[in-house]
Design a protein around this motif. Structure first.
Motif, mmCIF file in Angstrom:
data_model
loop_
_atom_site.group_PDB
_atom_site.id
_atom_site.type_symbol
_atom_site.label_atom_id
_atom_site.label_comp_id
_atom_site.label_asym_id
_atom_site.label_seq_id
_atom_site.Cartn_x
_atom_site.Cartn_y
_atom_site.Cartn_z
ATOM 1 N N VAL A 80 -2.901 -5.857 5.432
ATOM 2 C CA VAL A 80 -1.825 -5.342 4.574
ATOM 3 C C VAL A 80 -1.522 -3.902 4.932
ATOM 4 C CG1 VAL A 80 -1.248 -4.661 2.217
ATOM 5 C CG2 VAL A 80 -2.206 -6.930 2.667
ATOM 6 N N HIS A 81 -2.563 -3.055 5.057
ATOM 7 C CA HIS A 81 -2.353 -1.659 5.448
ATOM 8 C C HIS A 81 -1.691 -1.577 6.817
ATOM 9 C CE1 HIS A 81 -4.210 0.767 2.307
ATOM 10 N NE2 HIS A 81 -5.171 -0.147 2.205
ATOM 11 N N GLU A 82 -2.148 -2.408 7.733
ATOM 12 C CA GLU A 82 -1.694 -2.318 9.118
ATOM 13 C C GLU A 82 -0.269 -2.840 9.307
ATOM 14 O OE1 GLU A 82 -1.754 -1.789 13.306
ATOM 15 O OE2 GLU A 82 -3.031 -0.984 11.698
ATOM 16 N N SER A 90 5.229 -6.509 13.775
ATOM 17 C CA SER A 90 5.300 -7.888 13.329
ATOM 18 C C SER A 90 4.040 -8.247 12.562
ATOM 19 C CB SER A 90 5.466 -8.833 14.520
ATOM 20 O OG SER A 90 5.403 -10.156 14.087
ATOM 21 N N SER A 91 4.164 -9.019 11.517
ATOM 22 C CA SER A 91 3.032 -9.334 10.646
ATOM 23 C C SER A 91 2.355 -10.641 10.980
ATOM 24 C CB SER A 91 3.516 -9.385 9.189
ATOM 25 O OG SER A 91 4.494 -10.398 9.044
ATOM 26 N N PRO A 131 -10.997 -11.095 -0.956
ATOM 27 C CA PRO A 131 -10.416 -10.893 -2.296
ATOM 28 C C PRO A 131 -8.882 -10.783 -2.223
ATOM 29 C CG PRO A 131 -11.450 -8.873 -1.503
ATOM 30 C CD PRO A 131 -11.837 -9.950 -0.536
ATOM 31 N N THR A 132 -8.253 -11.075 -3.363
ATOM 32 C CA THR A 132 -6.788 -10.989 -3.444
ATOM 33 C C THR A 132 -6.365 -9.526 -3.440
ATOM 34 O OG1 THR A 132 -6.728 -13.038 -4.709
ATOM 35 C CG2 THR A 132 -4.766 -11.642 -4.780
ATOM 36 N N VAL A 133 -5.297 -9.238 -2.681
ATOM 37 C CA VAL A 133 -4.814 -7.864 -2.530
ATOM 38 C C VAL A 133 -3.395 -7.776 -3.078
ATOM 39 C CG1 VAL A 133 -4.277 -6.038 -0.854
ATOM 40 C CG2 VAL A 133 -6.244 -7.544 -0.477
ATOM 41 N N LEU A 134 -3.069 -6.652 -3.730
ATOM 42 C CA LEU A 134 -1.707 -6.393 -4.226
ATOM 43 C C LEU A 134 -1.108 -5.229 -3.446
ATOM 44 C CD1 LEU A 134 0.699 -6.559 -6.196
ATOM 45 C CD2 LEU A 134 -0.620 -5.092 -7.759
ATOM 46 N N TRP A 135 -0.025 -5.506 -2.759
ATOM 47 C CA TRP A 135 0.753 -4.451 -2.084
ATOM 48 C C TRP A 135 2.058 -4.273 -2.830
ATOM 49 C CZ3 TRP A 135 5.662 -4.375 0.010
ATOM 50 C CH2 TRP A 135 5.996 -3.315 0.867
ATOM 51 N N THR A 136 2.412 -3.047 -3.159
ATOM 52 C CA THR A 136 3.671 -2.764 -3.859
ATOM 53 C C THR A 136 4.452 -1.737 -3.052
ATOM 54 O OG1 THR A 136 2.581 -3.134 -5.990
ATOM 55 C CG2 THR A 136 4.727 -2.034 -6.015
ATOM 56 N N SER A 144 1.859 1.189 -2.335
ATOM 57 C CA SER A 144 0.456 1.290 -2.745
ATOM 58 C C SER A 144 -0.245 -0.022 -2.412
ATOM 59 C CB SER A 144 0.331 1.578 -4.253
ATOM 60 O OG SER A 144 0.778 0.456 -5.001
ATOM 61 N N VAL A 145 -1.558 0.063 -2.173
ATOM 62 C CA VAL A 145 -2.368 -1.128 -1.891
ATOM 63 C C VAL A 145 -3.629 -1.026 -2.743
ATOM 64 C CG1 VAL A 145 -3.601 -2.480 -0.159
ATOM 65 C CG2 VAL A 145 -1.526 -1.243 0.479
ATOM 66 N N ARG A 146 -3.928 -2.108 -3.465
ATOM 67 C CA ARG A 146 -5.148 -2.115 -4.277
ATOM 68 C C ARG A 146 -5.575 -3.557 -4.503
ATOM 69 N NH1 ARG A 146 -3.620 -3.265 -9.565
ATOM 70 N NH2 ARG A 146 -1.406 -2.892 -10.060
#
Length: 597
Positions: A80-82, A90-91, A131-136, A144-146
């Protein structure tokens, strides 16, 4: 010291909306693309993994947001950060251990396109046992990523993308619009796509996707009727293995403008790229509308057109060959059907025949052309008359056809689009073909000369007639020819016509170019146009007995004007003035009397 570029995300979004994407509606395509790529990645490792995408517009979520759920591979926090926070990365590429070939996306800006309709994007994602990650992300460039809250955590791998709409984007997120767009872009996708409970995917394409598969022509006919809005004249399956391309060409049932740029419906890996992609077929094949799916063709950055490269060039040539082969098969096995096709689309076939020998032979054998001895194909004309004598323009044919027929001189009308080029190309593919362009002088050599005594007796008349037309640069000639009903014929050689064009251009040119045109005119003195009076015509013979020089002049001027009109020649200002004065002069002589105030 090295520094990194600073990106104004609002400016990037504005760039996307005004210069890259044609419409905000592409956000649905990009969301589908990301979801399908994630499912493809997961199924590479887990072939039995579910393949589902569910879209919930704001009316269904109840909180004013749009959500897209997929059962794909998901992302780790590091990914997600990358990937999600780097524009242009590209993701779904080698970072996940898969080659580019397997995926729909190419440019890593798909998620960014959602800012065309949203102020905020939330991505809740889980990869395998991570774990589940939330990117906003926000449209002003922040993100933000948490770790996701417990109530947001996913039980299975996959991703949920939530869009918080912009105030002006409501029309793009309604259930009817989202359903329509999901069906438009993803109807052929090999996954289960639903908007709410409405299934928007229809299964595999209706055309054969594997070489040797049977062709269901009835299904393709229905597909064209429902999707394209017309019942095709015929359906042609297409295949270009090196591009992973399959599809169908639908032959249009009605004539279209050859100059119009034909657009085609193109899918890449089952996702719709464009409804109006250009450059897929050669320009001459404007009578075909294609629907294709390919795996190897490259899209442009906006994914709304095809990238012009050597592969697309090869595809274009291959598809052109397949359409040409279909025409040849019609000529061989179903000539009646070919005739029906040519009646509608002869311009496209003739355009191809200008450059293609095989099509030229087909046109020679099957396309009926206008001649002064009836409607014949070039092959029939050649069998009957050995030499293909032709008029190169419609005006030439109109001027000379009837007189040529009376002199037993068969002529083909080469004035319609491509006809002259096709006739002149025939000897290049068959050396036995003899062609000859009709010249006005060809007719005069077939006219009968008057006997010397008659010629001598008519010398005073000819002198008076020549004096009447001298100012127009026209030579008066007396001959005997058929048809008897034609009193006069105006003949202009090509050199004389060229000289007239030079003179007209000279009148409009400036001093410099006027000198150039004068030099050209002096280097090629023209033959004078001729008014050939028909001594077999009763009216002409009566005119030659006139002794009044003024009446002779009026009569010859009137015959000159009639010959111009009957021969469809252009009327110059001097010709129009002569027509008017001769008519009024003859009318004045026919109605004698004394003028009264």
């Amino acid at each position: 010291m090295d520094r990194t570029f600073q990106v104004d995300l609002r400016g990037v979004v504005d760039l996307l909306s005004h210069h890259l994407y044609g419409s905000p509606r592409v956000y649905v395509r990009e969301l589908l693309q990301n979801a399908v790529d994630a499912i493809t990645a997961r199924r590479a490792a887990e072939p039995d993994a579910p393949a589902r995408v569910r879209i919930e517009p704001p009316e269904l979520t109840g909180d004013g947001t749009l959500r897209v759920h997929d059962t794909g591979i998901g992302l780790t926090e590091a990914q997600v950060h990358e990937l999600l926070a780097t524009i242009g990365r590209s993701s779904k590429r080698d970072e996940l251990g898969f080659s580019r070939h397997e995926f729909l996306g190419q440019f890593g800006i798909g998620l960014l396109s959602c800012f065309l309709v949203a102020d905020e994007i939330r991505v809740v994602t889980r990869h395998a046992d991570e774990p589940t990650v939330l990117w906003t992300g926000w449209s002003d460039g922040r993100y933000s990523v948490r770790a996701a809250e417990p109530e947001q955590a996913r039980d299975e791998p996959g991703t949920t993308v939530t869009l918080v709409p912009r105030r002006d984007a409501d029309k793009w997120l309604g259930v009817p619009t989202v359903t329509e767009l999901a069906r438009l872009y993803g109807s052929l996708l090999p996954v289960d796509v639903r908007v709410g409970d409405t299934l928007t995917t229809t299964g595999p394409p209706p055309w054969p996707t594997t070489p040797g598969d049977p062709v269901d022509r009835a299904a393709l006919q229905r597909y064209a009727q429902e999707l394209l809005g017309f019942a095709p004249f015929d359906v042609l399956p297409l295949s270009v293995p090196e591009a992973g391309l399959t599809g169908a060409a639908f032959i249009l049932p009605a004539a279209v403008n050859p100059a119009a740029r034909a657009g085609h419906r193109v899918h890449l890996k089952r996702m719709l790229l464009s409804e109006h992609a250009e450059g897929l077929l050669p320009e001459w094949a404007f009578f075909a509308h294609c629907v294709v799916d390919a795996t190897e063709l490259r899209p442009t950055a906006s994914r709304e057109a095809l990238y012009e490269d050597t592969l697309l060039t090869a595809v274009r040539e291959s598809l052109g060959d397949q359409i040409r082969a279909w025409l040849v098969r019609l000529a061989t096995h179903d000539p009646r059907r070919l005739g029906e096709f040519l009646q509608v689309h002869h311009l496209g076939v003739k355009a191809l025949a200008v450059h293609d020998d095989e099509m030229l032979r087909l046109v020679e054998q099957w396309w009926p052309m206008d001649t002064n001895v009836g409607t014949l194909t070039l092959a029939e004309f050649r069998r009957r008359h050995s030499v293909i004598r032709y008029a190169a323009s419609l005006d030439e044919f109109r001027q000379l056809a009837a007189v040529a027929a009376a002199q037993d001189l068969p002529v083909v009308n080469g004035g319609y689009t491509y006809d002259t080029e096709l006739i002149e190309r025939l000897p290049t593919v068959d050396r036995s073909v003899l062609i000859e362009r009709l010249e006005p002088s060809d007719l005069t050599t077939r006219f009968e000369l008057l006997d010397p005594a008659t010629e001598l007796a008519l010398r005073p008349f000819r002198t008076a007639a020549q004096r009447a037309l001298e100012r127009l640069g026209c030579e008066v000639v007396l001959r005997a020819y058929d048809p008897v009903s034609l009193p006069a014929l105006y003949l202009v050689s090509r050199s004389a016509a060229f000289h007239d064009q030079l003179a007209a251009s000279r009148d409009r040119a400036d001093e410099l170019w006027g000198g150039v045109l004068d030099a050209l005119a002096a280097s090629a003195p023209p033959d004078r146009p001729q008014l050939v009076l028909n001594h077999r015509n009763p009216l002409v013979r009566r005119v030659t007995t006139l002794t009044d020089p003024e009446l002779v002049g009026l009569a010859v001027e009137a015959l000159y004007g009639q010959a111009l009109l009957l021969g469809h020649h252009p009327i110059r200002a001097a010709d129009a003035a002569l027509l008017n004065s001769s008519f009024l002069g003859l009318l004045g002589r026919a109605v004698p009397g004394v003028d009264r105030d």
